[in-house]
Design a protein around this motif. Structure first.
Motif, PDB file in Angstrom:
ATOM      1  N   ARG A 233     -12.095   2.761   5.769  1.00 26.86           N
ATOM      2  CA  ARG A 233     -12.225   2.370   4.366  1.00 26.86           C
ATOM      3  C   ARG A 233     -10.852   2.030   3.777  1.00 26.86           C
ATOM      4  N   PRO A 234     -10.759   0.974   2.978  1.00 19.17           N
ATOM      5  CA  PRO A 234      -9.476   0.608   2.357  1.00 19.17           C
ATOM      6  C   PRO A 234      -9.176   1.499   1.153  1.00 19.17           C
ATOM      7  N   TRP A 235      -8.824   2.729   1.428  1.00 17.19           N
ATOM      8  CA  TRP A 235      -8.590   3.693   0.357  1.00 17.19           C
ATOM      9  C   TRP A 235      -7.464   3.224  -0.567  1.00 17.19           C
ATOM     10  N   THR A 236      -7.653   3.452  -1.843  1.00 18.81           N
ATOM     11  CA  THR A 236      -6.618   3.131  -2.814  1.00 18.81           C
ATOM     12  C   THR A 236      -5.943   4.413  -3.276  1.00 18.81           C
ATOM     13  N   LEU A 264      -0.436   5.854   1.698  1.00 20.28           N
ATOM     14  CA  LEU A 264      -1.002   4.716   2.409  1.00 20.28           C
ATOM     15  C   LEU A 264      -0.243   4.424   3.703  1.00 20.28           C
ATOM     16  N   ARG A 268      -1.993   4.228   7.457  1.00 20.57           N
ATOM     17  CA  ARG A 268      -1.736   3.215   8.490  1.00 20.57           C
ATOM     18  C   ARG A 268      -1.311   3.864   9.799  1.00 20.57           C
ATOM     19  N   ARG A 271      -4.317   5.386  11.536  1.00 20.63           N
ATOM     20  CA  ARG A 271      -5.122   4.387  12.224  1.00 20.63           C
ATOM     21  C   ARG A 271      -4.520   4.009  13.574  1.00 20.63           C
ATOM     22  N   GLY A 294     -11.118  -0.512  10.167  1.00 18.37           N
ATOM     23  CA  GLY A 294     -11.044  -1.245   8.914  1.00 18.37           C
ATOM     24  C   GLY A 294     -10.339  -2.581   8.977  1.00 18.37           C
ATOM     25  N   TYR A 295     -10.095  -3.094  10.175  1.00 14.02           N
ATOM     26  CA  TYR A 295      -9.452  -4.405  10.299  1.00 14.02           C
ATOM     27  C   TYR A 295     -10.526  -5.489  10.358  1.00 14.02           C
TER      28      TYR A 295
END
Length: 330
Positions: A233-236, A264, A268, A271, A294-295
């Motif tokens: 998920r692209p967590w903010t 963040l 990365r 991942r 998530g890519y």
């Protein structure tokens, strides 16, 4: 043709225990487990091993002196100590005995895991082992270990440390089937005890920023569980701060203070650790790994992976398969 191996989505095996999830990604080896017997007056000086070292006293008493540490540390039977491995140290029967250089380890460690010092006899018997860690495991300990972490006989970890070192030495000294496999599983268990001891007795709050401090922090735990539980998920920063019940600014500052990297950037890195773990151990297609992390495309994943490790995912997998001890990169 055998069916390719596959695995669950990375990061789901041990969800909830953040330290366990990180250990799941590490490759740990126990090198040079050894037994020292001694009697009379004796003292041996050892060079900095360059690896995490664990010492346990089975019989008698010894004095441990670490370079740069003011006072020698007394270890009695049943006690143990953990050293980061970056400093020379001395083992002795007393704090003021003349010191001799310890003999270098044999080229073939399996041929000589035993060492004797002083007079004839076995007044003191100790075990020691060194842990060779990949970067994922080293991140847990960076800045967190004091020069000497003493484990008293009554601590929960000391008996387990003694048993694991004894088993490791027994496997190294034997030619029984499966010895190398057994050693490969004893080493991670030894690292677990070291981490438990550090969290319980090492006063981690007093040490510099590092991954272990972040993983053990209750305020950051909700946000870390989100990142570990769903790395795709692209967590903010806003979502993660809300989970931690903190403002964006306070959350980002606390995370960096404890982990040493921004939230963040940690995601990365996480991942990439998951990608390396999957590439090393499974035949999961690159497209599936990319999607699980998530890519949006294989090329985006490959670019990020090569930036982090210096190798493309395909070349990393080939190198890891060809070399069992190929290190985790980045």
């Amino acid at each position: 043709m055998a069916a390719p191996r596959s695995s669950p989505a990375p990061g789901t095996a041990l969800r909830g225990d953040l330290v366990a999830e990180t250990l799941e990604l590490t490759a740990v080896r126990c090198t040079l487990p050894r037994r020292l017997t001694a009697a009379g007056d004796w003292a041996l000086a050892f060079p900095a091993p360059g690896r995490l070292s664990v010492h346990a006293v089975l019989r008698g008493t010894l004095w441990l002196t670490v370079d740069g540490v003011g006072r020698p540390v007394r270890l009695d039977a049943g006690e143990a100590a953990v050293l980061p491995g970056d400093r020379p140290y001395t083992l002795a029967s007393g704090p003021e005995v003349a010191v001799a250089a310890a003999p270098p380890p044999p080229a073939d460690a399996a041929a000589g895991p035993f060492l004797h010092a002083g007079a004839e006899g076995r007044d003191t018997v100790t075990l020691d082992g060194r842990l060779e860690l990949d970067p994922a495991a080293e991140e847990l300990l960076t800045g967190a270990l004091p020069p000497v972490l003493r484990l008293g006989a009554t601590t929960a970890e000391a008996p387990a440390v003694r048993w694991l070192l004894a088993q490791s030495l027994g496997e190294l000294s034997s030619d029984r089937p499966g010895a190398s496999f057994a050693l490969g599983h004893l080493a991670p268990l030894l690292l677990v005890q070291v981490l438990r001891a550090l969290l319980a007795h090492g006063g981690a709050e007093a040490h510099p920023a590092g991954l272990l401090r972040a993983l053990a922090d209750e305020r950051l735990a909700p946000a870390l569980r989100l990142m570990h539980g769903d790395p795709a998920r692209p967590w903010t920063l806003t979502e993660l701060a809300r989970a931690a019940a903190m403002s964006r600014t306070s959350f980002a500052q606390r995370f960096k203070d404890l982990a040493g990297v921004p939230p963040l950037a940690y995601l990365r890195r996480r991942r990439m650790r998951l990608a390396q773990h999957t590439l090393r151990r499974t035949d999961t297609p690159l497209s599936a790994i990319a999607a699980s992390l998530g890519y949006g495309s294989d090329s985006a994943f490959s670019t990020a992976f090569k930036r982090a490790t210096g190798l493309s995912p395909r070349h990393y997998r080939e190198a890891a398969r060809a070399t069992p001890d190929f290190p985790v990169q980045g």
